[in-house]
Each structure stands twice: as structure tokens, then as C-alpha cells.
Design a protein around this motif. Structure first.
Motif, short mmCIF file in Angstrom:
data_model
loop_
_atom_site.label_atom_id
_atom_site.label_comp_id
_atom_site.label_asym_id
_atom_site.label_seq_id
_atom_site.Cartn_x
_atom_site.Cartn_y
_atom_site.Cartn_z
N ARG A 16 0.83 -1.22 0.00
CA ARG A 16 0.00 0.00 0.00
C ARG A 16 0.86 1.25 0.00
N ASP A 36 8.81 -5.72 -7.18
CA ASP A 36 8.12 -6.46 -6.12
C ASP A 36 8.30 -7.95 -6.34
N ASP A 56 13.16 -10.88 -6.37
CA ASP A 56 13.51 -10.80 -4.96
C ASP A 56 14.64 -9.77 -4.80
P1 ADP Z 1 2.37 -2.10 3.14
O1 ADP Z 1 2.11 -2.12 4.62
O2 ADP Z 1 2.91 -0.81 2.64
O3 ADP Z 1 1.18 -2.58 2.32
P2 ADP Z 1 3.57 -4.71 2.84
O4 ADP Z 1 4.60 -5.21 3.78
O5 ADP Z 1 2.20 -5.27 2.97
O6 ADP Z 1 3.58 -3.14 2.93
O7 ADP Z 1 4.01 -4.93 1.33
C1 ADP Z 1 5.33 -4.87 0.97
C2 ADP Z 1 5.52 -5.39 -0.47
O8 ADP Z 1 6.90 -5.76 -0.56
C3 ADP Z 1 4.71 -6.62 -0.82
O9 ADP Z 1 4.01 -6.37 -2.05
C4 ADP Z 1 5.76 -7.72 -1.00
O10 ADP Z 1 5.45 -8.58 -2.08
C5 ADP Z 1 7.02 -6.94 -1.30
N1 ADP Z 1 8.23 -7.64 -0.89
C6 ADP Z 1 8.46 -8.27 0.30
N2 ADP Z 1 9.69 -8.83 0.30
C7 ADP Z 1 10.24 -8.54 -0.92
C8 ADP Z 1 11.49 -8.86 -1.54
N3 ADP Z 1 12.45 -9.57 -0.91
N4 ADP Z 1 11.71 -8.40 -2.80
C9 ADP Z 1 10.77 -7.68 -3.45
N5 ADP Z 1 9.59 -7.36 -2.92
C10 ADP Z 1 9.31 -7.79 -1.68
#
Ligand code: ADP
Length: 220
Positions: A16, A36, A56
Motif C-alpha cells: 500500500r 516487487d 527478490d
Molecule cells: P504495506 O504495509 O505498505 O502494504 P507490505 O509489507 O504489505 O507493505 O508490502 C510490501 C511489499 O513488498 C509486498 O508487495 C511484498 O510482495 C514486497 N516484498 C516483500 N519482500 C520482498 C522482496 N524480498 N523483494 C521484493 N519485494 C518484496
């Protein structure tokens, strides 16, 4: 393509917070590379950002493949996965990104990010919580702490201040606040010493947080 130039921004983690940040940058003309780990998240934002990549971000190979070292500004917006957030951040610092912005979950996480050498640590939930607290407490329609202890707020013109030129009200001396601008009939106008407030005017008031709070309380 200008992606990777000094003016573009890479946003890692399109939850978000990251998504709102990336879309706002796009809306104001900044090129954004979004990254992401979730394929569905990437598909949903395809076409909305300059480029979106699934991967990742903790993997050094991905950071090198995408040339993140050439970005002046990279935002780590990975939220709940603190390990992924820290691993990604440390890789970005290793390759020499000039300005790393990283979201911290809590105070201890923020401390680690500072210790790593992150240039800007942001805590959206904590900041928003503090902001809403000031709005819930008083007559403030909006509250922004510009810096520690200095705030800009929006509130309706107090009735006892109407019709007299601001110059004669002596608000700076009496209340320690300034009125920067006034919204009347939907348009914001910079305030000046001759401005006379009218019923229903919305004011942009600034001053130390304590003075602004006290002024809002006295006006309520
Ligand atoms: P928010 O509270 O802002 O919604 P989230 O923690 O729910 O944050 O979302 C963080 C995003 O980061 C998610 O869409 C997740 O897929 C992504 N994410 C988490 N770990 C990794 C990673 N190692 N590499 C890339 N993206 C990641």
C-alpha cells in the motif's frame, strides 16, 4: 529511456505504501521503476509505472541486473518483512546508491537502518498516528509537523478574529502564530497585513506545535 537517470526513482516493495508513493511520483512527472517479489502485484501495476519488475530484491544479482547503483534515489518500501527490508537496504548501500530511503516498522528497526547508513528513514504509521492525534484532539482540520516542534495546520477562522485587518490582531505577539494563507470560496490566497477574515474562511496557521495547539484550543 530515462529510467536509471539521476531523476528517476526505484521503489522496492509495492504494498500500500510503496504503491501510493510510486503513483504519486508518476503523477508529478518522475520516472519510476517498481520492483516487487509478487508476480500479481507487478501485473496489477504494469502500465501504471514507467517499468515494473518481478523479483527478490534481497538478491545481489537482481540489484546488479537492474542497474540500481545508477539510480540516485531508491526507496525500500518493503513493510512487514523486516529481514527482507534490511537485506535489500544493505545491498543498495553496498553498490553505492547515493540516496537510500527506507521504511521502518518500529523504533528498533529504524535504529538498525540508521546504523547501516540509510540517508532517510521513514515511519509512515507512526507519523500518521501522531498527525491524526493532533486532529482528533482539537479543532484542526489538518496537521503537518514540518520539523520537530514546528507545525502547519488548517482550521476555520475563529469568530472573534473576523473583520479586522490581520495587522491589528497582533496574532504573532499574542499567540505566537502566523497566518500564512486563507481559503475563501474555494481558492487559497496568501495572507497579508491588510487581510480581513470572514466567517467560514479556512486558515493555514503555522508556529511551534505548542503555540499552534494552544491557538486552536482557544479558537474552538
Ligand atoms: P504495506 O504495509 O505498505 O502494504 P507490505 O509489507 O504489505 O507493505 O508490502 C510490501 C511489499 O513488498 C509486498 O508487495 C511484498 O510482495 C514486497 N516484498 C516483500 N519482500 C520482498 C522482496 N524480498 N523483494 C521484493 N519485494 C518484496
Amino acid at each position: 529511456s530515462t529510467i536509471g537517470s539521476a531523476t528517476s526513482v526505484a521503489v522496492i516493495g509495492l504494498g500500500r505504501f510503496g504503491t501510493a508513493l510510486a503513483l504519486e511520483l508518476m503523477a508529478h512527472g518522475t520516472e519510476v521503476l517498481g520492483i516487487d517479489g509478487d508476480e500479481q502485484v507487478v501485473q496489477a501495476l504494469n502500465g501504471e509505472l514507467t517499468a515494473v519488475v518481478a523479483g527478490d530484491a534481497t538478491r545481489p544479482e537482481l540489484i546488479e541486473q537492474l542497474g540500481l547503483a545508477d539510480f540516485d534515489r531508491v526507496v525500500v518500501a518493503i513493510g512487514t518483512d523486516v529481514t527482507a527490508n534490511i537485506l535489500t537496504t544493505s545491498q543498495l548501500l553496498r553498490v553505492g546508491v547515493k540516496e537510500v530511503w527506507a521504511k521502518a516498522l518500529d523504533e528498533r528497526h529504524a535504529l538498525i537502518l540508521h546504523q547501516l547508513g540509510v540517508h532517510h528513514v521513514v515511519r509512515p504509521e507512526a507519523d500518521m498516528g501522531r498527525r491524526v492525534a493532533h486532529m482528533v484532539r482539537g479543532a484542526l482540520e489538518d496537521f503537518i509537523e514540518i520539523d520537530a516542534g514546528y507545525a502547519a495546520v488548517r482550521l476555520e477562522a475563529p469568530l472573534d478574529l473576523l473583520a479586522v485587518p490581520l495587522r491589528e490582531l497582533g496574532l504573532q505577539v499574542k499567540h505566537g502564530i502566523g497566518i500564512g494563507a486563507v481559503r475563501r470560496d474555494g481558492a487559497w490566497v496568501i495572507a497579508n497585513p491588510e487581510t480581513r477574515l470572514e466567517r467560514g474562511d479556512i486558515l493555514l496557521v503555522h508556529g511551534t506545535t505548542a503555540k499552534v495547539e494552544a491557538f486552536a484550543a482557544s479558537a474552538a
